[in-house]
Design a protein around this motif. Sequence first.
Motif, PDB file in Angstrom:
ATOM      1  N   LYS A 124      -4.302  13.171  -2.474  1.00  0.00           N
ATOM      2  CA  LYS A 124      -3.716  12.304  -1.460  1.00  0.00           C
ATOM      3  C   LYS A 124      -4.502  10.998  -1.356  1.00  0.00           C
ATOM      4  O   LYS A 124      -5.736  11.003  -1.334  1.00  0.00           O
ATOM      5  N   CYS A 125      -3.774   9.912  -1.285  1.00  0.00           N
ATOM      6  CA  CYS A 125      -4.386   8.592  -1.127  1.00  0.00           C
ATOM      7  C   CYS A 125      -3.555   7.773  -0.142  1.00  0.00           C
ATOM      8  O   CYS A 125      -2.324   7.786  -0.201  1.00  0.00           O
ATOM      9  N   VAL A 126      -4.222   7.074   0.746  1.00  0.00           N
ATOM     10  CA  VAL A 126      -3.549   6.089   1.585  1.00  0.00           C
ATOM     11  C   VAL A 126      -3.593   4.749   0.871  1.00  0.00           C
ATOM     12  O   VAL A 126      -4.642   4.341   0.357  1.00  0.00           O
ATOM     13  N   VAL A 127      -2.444   4.087   0.832  1.00  0.00           N
ATOM     14  CA  VAL A 127      -2.352   2.761   0.228  1.00  0.00           C
ATOM     15  C   VAL A 127      -1.893   1.777   1.302  1.00  0.00           C
ATOM     16  O   VAL A 127      -0.836   1.964   1.917  1.00  0.00           O
ATOM     17  N   ILE A 128      -2.702   0.768   1.538  1.00  0.00           N
ATOM     18  CA  ILE A 128      -2.355  -0.308   2.474  1.00  0.00           C
ATOM     19  C   ILE A 128      -2.030  -1.530   1.623  1.00  0.00           C
ATOM     20  O   ILE A 128      -2.902  -2.079   0.947  1.00  0.00           O
ATOM     21  N   ALA A 129      -0.769  -1.906   1.639  1.00  0.00           N
ATOM     22  CA  ALA A 129      -0.297  -2.980   0.755  1.00  0.00           C
ATOM     23  C   ALA A 129       0.298  -4.121   1.571  1.00  0.00           C
ATOM     24  O   ALA A 129       0.878  -3.894   2.636  1.00  0.00           O
ATOM     25  N   PRO A 130       0.168  -5.344   1.081  1.00  0.00           N
ATOM     26  CA  PRO A 130       0.711  -6.493   1.830  1.00  0.00           C
ATOM     27  C   PRO A 130       2.228  -6.450   1.914  1.00  0.00           C
ATOM     28  O   PRO A 130       2.900  -5.804   1.100  1.00  0.00           O
TER      29      PRO A 130
ATOM     30  N   ASP B 272      -8.982   8.362   6.903  1.00  0.00           N
ATOM     31  CA  ASP B 272     -10.011   7.866   7.831  1.00  0.00           C
ATOM     32  C   ASP B 272      -9.911   6.370   8.094  1.00  0.00           C
ATOM     33  O   ASP B 272      -9.958   5.921   9.241  1.00  0.00           O
ATOM     34  N   TYR B 273      -9.825   5.584   7.034  1.00  0.00           N
ATOM     35  CA  TYR B 273      -9.804   4.128   7.220  1.00  0.00           C
ATOM     36  C   TYR B 273      -8.544   3.688   7.954  1.00  0.00           C
ATOM     37  O   TYR B 273      -8.587   2.779   8.794  1.00  0.00           O
TER      38      TYR B 273
ATOM     39  N   ALA C  68      -6.862   0.432  10.710  1.00  0.00           N
ATOM     40  CA  ALA C  68      -5.563   0.002  10.194  1.00  0.00           C
ATOM     41  C   ALA C  68      -5.191  -1.430  10.567  1.00  0.00           C
ATOM     42  O   ALA C  68      -4.795  -2.217   9.692  1.00  0.00           O
ATOM     43  N   PRO C  69      -5.303  -1.845  11.839  1.00  0.00           N
ATOM     44  CA  PRO C  69      -4.902  -3.224  12.166  1.00  0.00           C
ATOM     45  C   PRO C  69      -5.690  -4.266  11.381  1.00  0.00           C
ATOM     46  O   PRO C  69      -5.114  -5.242  10.874  1.00  0.00           O
ATOM     47  N   TYR C  70      -6.993  -4.060  11.272  1.00  0.00           N
ATOM     48  CA  TYR C  70      -7.833  -5.019  10.551  1.00  0.00           C
ATOM     49  C   TYR C  70      -7.489  -5.030   9.057  1.00  0.00           C
ATOM     50  O   TYR C  70      -7.320  -6.106   8.450  1.00  0.00           O
ATOM     51  N   LEU C  71      -7.360  -3.851   8.444  1.00  0.00           N
ATOM     52  CA  LEU C  71      -7.080  -3.791   7.017  1.00  0.00           C
ATOM     53  C   LEU C  71      -5.682  -4.306   6.693  1.00  0.00           C
ATOM     54  O   LEU C  71      -5.475  -4.963   5.666  1.00  0.00           O
ATOM     55  N   ARG C  72      -4.729  -4.040   7.559  1.00  0.00           N
ATOM     56  CA  ARG C  72      -3.389  -4.578   7.339  1.00  0.00           C
ATOM     57  C   ARG C  72      -3.407  -6.109   7.393  1.00  0.00           C
ATOM     58  O   ARG C  72      -2.766  -6.781   6.574  1.00  0.00           O
ATOM     59  N   ALA C  73      -4.147  -6.659   8.332  1.00  0.00           N
ATOM     60  CA  ALA C  73      -4.253  -8.112   8.434  1.00  0.00           C
ATOM     61  C   ALA C  73      -4.910  -8.701   7.190  1.00  0.00           C
ATOM     62  O   ALA C  73      -4.485  -9.747   6.670  1.00  0.00           O
ATOM     63  N   GLN C  74      -5.946  -8.034   6.690  1.00  0.00           N
ATOM     64  CA  GLN C  74      -6.623  -8.507   5.494  1.00  0.00           C
ATOM     65  C   GLN C  74      -5.715  -8.397   4.266  1.00  0.00           C
ATOM     66  O   GLN C  74      -5.724  -9.272   3.396  1.00  0.00           O
TER      67      GLN C  74
ATOM     68  N   ILE D 213      -4.583  -5.037  -2.012  1.00  0.00           N
ATOM     69  CA  ILE D 213      -4.189  -3.653  -1.788  1.00  0.00           C
ATOM     70  C   ILE D 213      -5.451  -2.847  -1.511  1.00  0.00           C
ATOM     71  O   ILE D 213      -6.444  -2.962  -2.239  1.00  0.00           O
ATOM     72  N   PHE D 214      -5.429  -2.053  -0.457  1.00  0.00           N
ATOM     73  CA  PHE D 214      -6.516  -1.124  -0.170  1.00  0.00           C
ATOM     74  C   PHE D 214      -6.067   0.285  -0.555  1.00  0.00           C
ATOM     75  O   PHE D 214      -4.983   0.720  -0.160  1.00  0.00           O
ATOM     76  N   VAL D 215      -6.889   0.971  -1.320  1.00  0.00           N
ATOM     77  CA  VAL D 215      -6.573   2.324  -1.767  1.00  0.00           C
ATOM     78  C   VAL D 215      -7.679   3.263  -1.287  1.00  0.00           C
ATOM     79  O   VAL D 215      -8.857   3.048  -1.590  1.00  0.00           O
ATOM     80  N   CYS D 216      -7.272   4.286  -0.542  1.00  0.00           N
ATOM     81  CA  CYS D 216      -8.219   5.199   0.097  1.00  0.00           C
ATOM     82  C   CYS D 216      -7.963   6.623  -0.388  1.00  0.00           C
ATOM     83  O   CYS D 216      -7.101   7.322   0.159  1.00  0.00           O
ATOM     84  N   PRO D 217      -8.663   7.079  -1.425  1.00  0.00           N
ATOM     85  CA  PRO D 217      -8.438   8.424  -1.950  1.00  0.00           C
ATOM     86  C   PRO D 217      -9.186   9.482  -1.146  1.00  0.00           C
ATOM     87  O   PRO D 217     -10.206   9.197  -0.510  1.00  0.00           O
ATOM     88  N   ASP D 218      -8.695  10.691  -1.173  1.00  0.00           N
ATOM     89  CA  ASP D 218      -9.358  11.808  -0.505  1.00  0.00           C
ATOM     90  C   ASP D 218     -10.544  12.269  -1.345  1.00  0.00           C
ATOM     91  O   ASP D 218     -10.379  12.704  -2.484  1.00  0.00           O
ATOM     92  N   GLY D 219     -11.747  12.179  -0.776  1.00  0.00           N
ATOM     93  CA  GLY D 219     -12.954  12.522  -1.524  1.00  0.00           C
ATOM     94  C   GLY D 219     -13.298  13.995  -1.568  1.00  0.00           C
ATOM     95  O   GLY D 219     -14.117  14.425  -2.386  1.00  0.00           O
TER      96      GLY D 219
END
Length: 274
Positions: free
Chosen positions: A38-44, A68-69, A74-80, A87-93
Amino acid sequence: MIRKILATLLLAAAFISARAASVDTVLVPSAAMHKNVKCVVIAPAHVKSLRGLHVVYLLNGYSGNHSDYARHMAPYLRAQADAHHWIFVCPDGNNSWYWNSPVDSNYRYETFISTELPAYVDAHYATIANRTGRAITGLSMGGHGALWNALRHPDMFGAVGSMSGGVDVRPFPQNWEVAKRLGPLDTAAHNWDKWTVMEQASSLKNGQLAIIFDCGVRDFFYDVNKALHAKLLAMGIHHDYIERPGEHNWEYWGNSIQFQLLFFSHYFDNAAAK
């Protein structure tokens, strides 16, 4: 009049929502581990129409996961993501320390982080599919994992960070399932030496990576981070190191991430100018 105001507000909210970065959970296949991760992807916003996207990989800490991120930032990373077209990619460690474990073949997270995951991301998004378009950082266990993978795969990552990273696990032989991944310290000391950022850094060449790491002065990883800083100074390795008041918590990391992303922004800009 009230109806017009409400209608205007709803239209404005819809417009903002349409432009806001997305937060999605995807399953990324790992052939090395015979499972999906599982990975969360925050994309523009409008990511499908964008080209030349930079990717920042964010690694979670021990006992955390891929969400976690997104839950904490979320608000800060979405803005960035929207501001920079990142693109921010957050994999499950999975408490892996992001190693290919020498004692448990079910844990092949170095292969996943440094080979399989970037290949998936580059195949699904219009990224800059080389090291100049990738940065990786993380917190705690994830800080160790970011440095570990970047040090061993500088062909994949151009910039690396660590926030409160466990950059040397040897002072903590009973903690955080490290012994499950490396074997007990008293019988597998070689693994504990080899599978630590502190020793991997010995092979680093100056200019090979853009490096930033930091730690709070009241953090239990403060001493090992300070020792890594001293080692890199002695080796003549250029890097940014920050220590500030703080502990091992999200209040600290919420501040730290801003400096890390500014550092990555400068790296991406400089790489593009060359």
